[in-house]
Design an enzyme around this catalytic site. Structure first.
Site, PDB file in Angstrom:
ATOM      1  N   GLU A   1       0.852  -1.201   0.000  1.00  0.00           N
ATOM      2  CA  GLU A   1       0.000   0.000   0.000  1.00  0.00           C
ATOM      3  C   GLU A   1       0.877   1.237   0.000  1.00  0.00           C
ATOM      4  O   GLU A   1       2.081   1.149   0.228  1.00  0.00           O
ATOM      5  CB  GLU A   1      -0.932  -0.011   1.218  1.00  0.00           C
ATOM      6  CG  GLU A   1      -0.181   0.120   2.515  1.00  0.00           C
ATOM      7  CD  GLU A   1      -1.059  -0.091   3.752  1.00  0.00           C
ATOM      8  OE1 GLU A   1      -2.181  -0.600   3.622  1.00  0.00           O
ATOM      9  OE2 GLU A   1      -0.577   0.237   4.841  1.00  0.00           O
TER      10      GLU A   1
ATOM     11  N   LYS B   1       2.815   4.588   0.974  1.00  0.00           N
ATOM     12  CA  LYS B   1       3.364   5.214   2.176  1.00  0.00           C
ATOM     13  C   LYS B   1       3.015   6.693   2.080  1.00  0.00           C
ATOM     14  O   LYS B   1       3.492   7.400   1.193  1.00  0.00           O
ATOM     15  CB  LYS B   1       4.869   5.007   2.258  1.00  0.00           C
ATOM     16  CG  LYS B   1       5.446   5.500   3.578  1.00  0.00           C
ATOM     17  CD  LYS B   1       6.876   5.029   3.756  1.00  0.00           C
ATOM     18  CE  LYS B   1       7.370   5.229   5.180  1.00  0.00           C
ATOM     19  NZ  LYS B   1       7.318   6.608   5.642  1.00  0.00           N
TER      20      LYS B   1
ATOM     21  N   ASP C   1       2.931  10.509   3.130  1.00  0.00           N
ATOM     22  CA  ASP C   1       3.964  11.348   3.730  1.00  0.00           C
ATOM     23  C   ASP C   1       3.334  12.483   4.541  1.00  0.00           C
ATOM     24  O   ASP C   1       3.255  13.621   4.087  1.00  0.00           O
ATOM     25  CB  ASP C   1       4.863  11.903   2.614  1.00  0.00           C
ATOM     26  CG  ASP C   1       6.160  12.458   3.178  1.00  0.00           C
ATOM     27  OD1 ASP C   1       6.436  12.240   4.366  1.00  0.00           O
ATOM     28  OD2 ASP C   1       6.890  13.109   2.415  1.00  0.00           O
TER      29      ASP C   1
ATOM     30  N   TYR D   1      -4.743   3.260   8.111  1.00  0.00           N
ATOM     31  CA  TYR D   1      -4.156   2.005   7.640  1.00  0.00           C
ATOM     32  C   TYR D   1      -3.939   1.004   8.766  1.00  0.00           C
ATOM     33  O   TYR D   1      -3.087   0.145   8.645  1.00  0.00           O
ATOM     34  CB  TYR D   1      -2.832   2.268   6.919  1.00  0.00           C
ATOM     35  CG  TYR D   1      -1.904   3.224   7.647  1.00  0.00           C
ATOM     36  CD1 TYR D   1      -1.300   2.859   8.833  1.00  0.00           C
ATOM     37  CD2 TYR D   1      -1.645   4.495   7.141  1.00  0.00           C
ATOM     38  CE1 TYR D   1      -0.462   3.722   9.510  1.00  0.00           C
ATOM     39  CE2 TYR D   1      -0.808   5.365   7.805  1.00  0.00           C
ATOM     40  CZ  TYR D   1      -0.220   4.974   8.989  1.00  0.00           C
ATOM     41  OH  TYR D   1       0.603   5.831   9.652  1.00  0.00           O
TER      42      TYR D   1
ATOM     43  N   LYS E   1      11.213   2.951  -0.373  1.00  0.00           N
ATOM     44  CA  LYS E   1      11.131   4.390  -0.642  1.00  0.00           C
ATOM     45  C   LYS E   1      11.364   4.653  -2.130  1.00  0.00           C
ATOM     46  O   LYS E   1      12.329   4.144  -2.705  1.00  0.00           O
ATOM     47  CB  LYS E   1      12.174   5.152   0.185  1.00  0.00           C
ATOM     48  CG  LYS E   1      11.930   5.094   1.688  1.00  0.00           C
ATOM     49  CD  LYS E   1      10.699   5.849   2.121  1.00  0.00           C
ATOM     50  CE  LYS E   1      10.921   7.223   2.663  1.00  0.00           C
ATOM     51  NZ  LYS E   1      11.853   7.526   3.655  1.00  0.00           N
TER      52      LYS E   1
ATOM     53  N   CYS F   1      29.999  42.189  -0.689  1.00  0.00           N
ATOM     54  CA  CYS F   1      28.667  41.834  -0.180  1.00  0.00           C
ATOM     55  C   CYS F   1      27.579  42.419  -1.090  1.00  0.00           C
ATOM     56  O   CYS F   1      27.574  43.627  -1.345  1.00  0.00           O
ATOM     57  CB  CYS F   1      28.509  42.371   1.237  1.00  0.00           C
ATOM     58  SG  CYS F   1      26.845  42.117   1.874  1.00  0.00           S
TER      59      CYS F   1
ATOM     60  N   CYS G   1      25.659  45.259   1.135  1.00  0.00           N
ATOM     61  CA  CYS G   1      26.236  46.506   1.645  1.00  0.00           C
ATOM     62  C   CYS G   1      27.538  46.895   0.937  1.00  0.00           C
ATOM     63  O   CYS G   1      28.086  47.960   1.192  1.00  0.00           O
ATOM     64  CB  CYS G   1      26.452  46.411   3.149  1.00  0.00           C
ATOM     65  SG  CYS G   1      27.816  45.321   3.580  1.00  0.00           S
TER      66      CYS G   1
ATOM     67  N   CYS H   1      30.367  38.364   5.019  1.00  0.00           N
ATOM     68  CA  CYS H   1      30.456  39.819   4.945  1.00  0.00           C
ATOM     69  C   CYS H   1      30.922  40.277   6.323  1.00  0.00           C
ATOM     70  O   CYS H   1      30.310  39.935   7.335  1.00  0.00           O
ATOM     71  CB  CYS H   1      29.090  40.412   4.607  1.00  0.00           C
ATOM     72  SG  CYS H   1      29.023  42.182   4.932  1.00  0.00           S
TER      73      CYS H   1
ATOM     74  N   CYS I   1      25.536  46.044   7.987  1.00  0.00           N
ATOM     75  CA  CYS I   1      24.990  45.362   6.808  1.00  0.00           C
ATOM     76  C   CYS I   1      23.506  45.036   7.062  1.00  0.00           C
ATOM     77  O   CYS I   1      23.180  44.266   7.982  1.00  0.00           O
ATOM     78  CB  CYS I   1      25.816  44.091   6.561  1.00  0.00           C
ATOM     79  SG  CYS I   1      25.208  43.088   5.211  1.00  0.00           S
TER      80      CYS I   1
HETATM   81  S1  IVH Z   1       2.238   1.190   9.184  1.00  0.00           S
HETATM   82  C1  IVH Z   1       4.580  -0.333  12.792  1.00  0.00           C
HETATM   83  N1  IVH Z   1       1.407   2.075   6.883  1.00  0.00           N
HETATM   84  O1  IVH Z   1       5.369   5.801   8.140  1.00  0.00           O
HETATM   85  C2  IVH Z   1       4.282   0.270  11.502  1.00  0.00           C
HETATM   86  N2  IVH Z   1       2.772   3.502   8.218  1.00  0.00           N
HETATM   87  O2  IVH Z   1       8.121   5.153   8.882  1.00  0.00           O
HETATM   88  C3  IVH Z   1       3.140   1.162  11.614  1.00  0.00           C
HETATM   89  N3  IVH Z   1       3.193   5.676   7.219  1.00  0.00           N
HETATM   90  O3  IVH Z   1       5.059   6.255  11.578  1.00  0.00           O
HETATM   91  C4  IVH Z   1       2.999   2.027  10.481  1.00  0.00           C
HETATM   92  N4  IVH Z   1       2.044   5.365   5.387  1.00  0.00           N
HETATM   93  O4  IVH Z   1       3.462   7.538  10.092  1.00  0.00           O
HETATM   94  C5  IVH Z   1       2.133   2.343   7.984  1.00  0.00           C
HETATM   95  N5  IVH Z   1       0.595   2.748   4.837  1.00  0.00           N
HETATM   96  C6  IVH Z   1       1.294   3.015   5.928  1.00  0.00           C
HETATM   97  C7  IVH Z   1       1.950   4.240   6.111  1.00  0.00           C
HETATM   98  C8  IVH Z   1       2.690   4.445   7.288  1.00  0.00           C
HETATM   99  C9  IVH Z   1       2.785   6.211   6.075  1.00  0.00           C
HETATM  100  C10 IVH Z   1       4.085   6.349   8.192  1.00  0.00           C
HETATM  101  C11 IVH Z   1       3.655   6.232   9.629  1.00  0.00           C
HETATM  102  C12 IVH Z   1       4.822   5.633  10.353  1.00  0.00           C
HETATM  103  C13 IVH Z   1       5.945   5.887   9.409  1.00  0.00           C
HETATM  104  C14 IVH Z   1       6.995   4.845   9.592  1.00  0.00           C
END
Ligand code: IVH
Length: 523
Positions: free
Chosen positions: A114, A116, A118, A231, A321, A415, A418, A433, A439
């Site tokens: 799934e 990740k 951010d 999630y 990642k 600079c 100034c 500087c 300045c």
């Molecule tokens: S599971 C023990 N699922 O990533 C693992 N985390 O680097 C529990 N995050 O602190 C997290 N998407 O804030 C999980 N699909 C996802 C996620 C996710 C983002 C974040 C989460 C976690 C961090 C870990």
């Protein structure tokens, strides 16, 4: 009006508002004008204020927020919030899957892939189907109770929907975890507003989401239109009453009323998982919020428990990642910024390009050595990468597109602010500087630093400091304490209220304590 009538009216208003919320936020099809909606909400707020005994933790009025929250209370997580180990290539994924097979003594482990997300992680506790607490990750053991703020997030259900054809999971105590995100569009809008008010912009949507969650005014939180994608679903009382499959729990979460984001994918076939990862590396650029990888989780909770956790992260989940997104753009010019310590930092102005959903116009060039190592010339085409940093960075130059007459970029000898000579200090790659007391950007930088929250905490933005300096009203930190109402009245948009607020804030700063003021003076 009798008590009963009031109760009925409140109940009716709550129902009607919830219907309009669903039409607006879920179906994208508003059924009422904004003004009529506001009138209904105002009526509900008034009645609830007159009848505190009829308060309800699931009332849609809580979505509006309150002007001032109490400071956040730290609470312990019932289960620690762990982090994930990271991988950056497919070979490592294969190795981890292989190791997992060995640990579980099988060669057929279903995994769920799934997105990740951010953002900033959050734990939501429901009791008998009602949201009772929302806590930030904090250090993983202790987090901040930000329930008032999280109640303003439309995609967080205040009450869970029972799921047809399943036992009633909404009973007892349930924990849901997820990620609070600020969509790119909102992020751009918010930073635009902050720039107009002279406030420092947020570095990226993740910081903006985390900062917003910790805002003390939940009305402000309500206006920022955060999103929460979930999630994780656990029953804190009796874990065995929920399905053993993580994938099925995700389906349940969705039916209970949560936003679960991009549909997860379950397979025990590594090449099918790679396919999903590849596909979403492309498709994620169309998502309205930031993602930075894929999370892979063992589907069976029984297997998850058998694998257990290390001190920091689970053995049943890890993150892959994605490479940070980059783009190519023409270098238009180079600015030289002078910091409060006098250091001169070159910053590239590039033609505007879209990277990870935000428009990039500037990229840091660090120092002269960095420019030399790139062999950077004016009007070069450069590759810009945006990770989690405040300012994007230039990673390479496309020399094949360089014009024959292009001039190399060279740091000035004096600079840019100034005109004083620049000097290299022994052992440092930077140029400084030396004119520190005359300045202008150094003086303003020192005053700005002094006013920051961690120092004197004076409520004044850089634009106001610039305006005061331009009018010769301040030339050093001491001058802040000599400002009068008459002085401030010369500033654009400064009326009685803003003048009094600033004078009060300066007065309050006198009681901040020696250590903070010392820090503020840059010593
Ligand atoms: S599971 C023990 N699922 O990533 C693992 N985390 O680097 C529990 N995050 O602190 C997290 N998407 O804030 C999980 N699909 C996802 C996620 C996710 C983002 C974040 C989460 C976690 C961090 C870990």
């Amino acid at each position: 009006m009798t008590r009963n009538n009031t109760e009925l009216e409140i109940e009716q208003l709550r129902k009607t508002i919830e219907q309009h919320n669903r039409a607006y936020y879920l179906d994208n099809a508003p059924t009422i004008s904004d003004a009529d909606y506001d009138a209904l909400m105002q009526r509900l707020l008034t009645l609830e204020a007159e009848h505190p005994e009829l308060a309800d933790p699931t009332s849609p009025s809580l979505r509006v927020g309150r002007d001032r929250n109490d400071a956040f209370v730290q609470v312990a997580h019932e289960r620690p919030m762990l982090s994930l180990s990271n991988t950056y290539n497919y070979d490592e994924i294969a190795e981890i899957c292989q190791r997992t097979d060995t640990l579980l003594a099988t060669d057929d482990v279903p995994w769920v892939a799934e997105m990740k997300y951010d953002g900033s992680s959050i734990s939501l506790i429901y009791e008998e189907g009602v949201l009772v607490r929302a806590v930030t990750r904090g250090d993983g053991t202790l987090g901040d109770d930000v329930t008032v703020n999280v109640r303003t997030i439309q995609s967080v259900p205040l009450r869970l929907r029972p799921v047809a054809g399943h036992p009633d999971y909404t009973t007892g105590r349930i924990e849901v975890r997820g990620e609070v995100l600020l969509p790119f569009k909102e992020f751009e809008r918010l930073n635009g507003e902050r720039a107009a008010e002279g406030e420092a912009p947020f570095a990226n949507p993740r910081n903006a989401a985390a900062g917003t969650l910790k805002t003390l005014n939940s009305r402000v939180v309500a206006q920022r239109r955060l999103l929460c994608i979930c999630y994780y679903l656990y029953a804190l009382d009796d874990e065995t009453r929920l399905p053993d499959s993580y994938y099925e729990r995700m389906q349940l979460l969705k039916e209970m009323g949560f936003d679960t984001g991009v549909a997860p994918f379950r397979s025990s076939d590594l090449s099918a998982l790679y396919h999903y990862i590849d596909e979403w590396d492309v498709q994620r650029s169309d998502l309205p919020y930031a993602t930075d990888g894929i999370v892979l989780k063992v589907d069976s909770l029984t297997q998850q428990r058998a694998l257990g956790n290390t001190a920091k992260s689970p053995r049943w989940a890890f993150a892959y990642k994605y490479q940070p997104e980059n783009a190519r753009a023409e270098l238009l010019s180079v600015d030289y910024q002078v910091g409060r310590s006098g250091i001169v930092t070159p910053v590239a102005n590039v033609e505007p390009v879209l990277i990870s959903g935000t428009v990039v116009r500037r990229a840091t060039l660090h120092n002269e050595e960095f420019i030399k190592s790139l062999d950077l010339h004016y009007h070069d085409y450069v590759y810009i990468e945006k990770g989690g940093e405040i300012i994007p960075k230039i990673t390479a130059v496309e020399t094949s597109l360089r014009r024959a007459e292009a001039e190399p970029v060279r740091l000035p000898k004096s600079c840019p602010a100034c005109g004083a000579p620049l000097q290299q200090i022994d052992g440092s790659v930077g140029y400084y500087c030396v004119n520190s007391y005359a300045c202008p950007p150094q003086i303003m930088g020192r005053i700005e630093h002094y006013c920051t929250r961690r120092a004197a905490d004076i409520n004044v933005g850089p634009e106001t400091i610039d305006a005061l300096f331009d009018r010769h009203l301040i030339e050093n930190i001491d001058d802040l304490y000599k400002l009068t109402a008459h002085d401030l009245a010369q500033l654009p948009n400064f009326k009685e209220k803003s003048i009094n607020n600033l004078l009060a804030s300066i007065e309050q700063s006198k009681s901040r304590g020696f250590a903070r003021l010392l820090y503020g003076s840059g010593i």
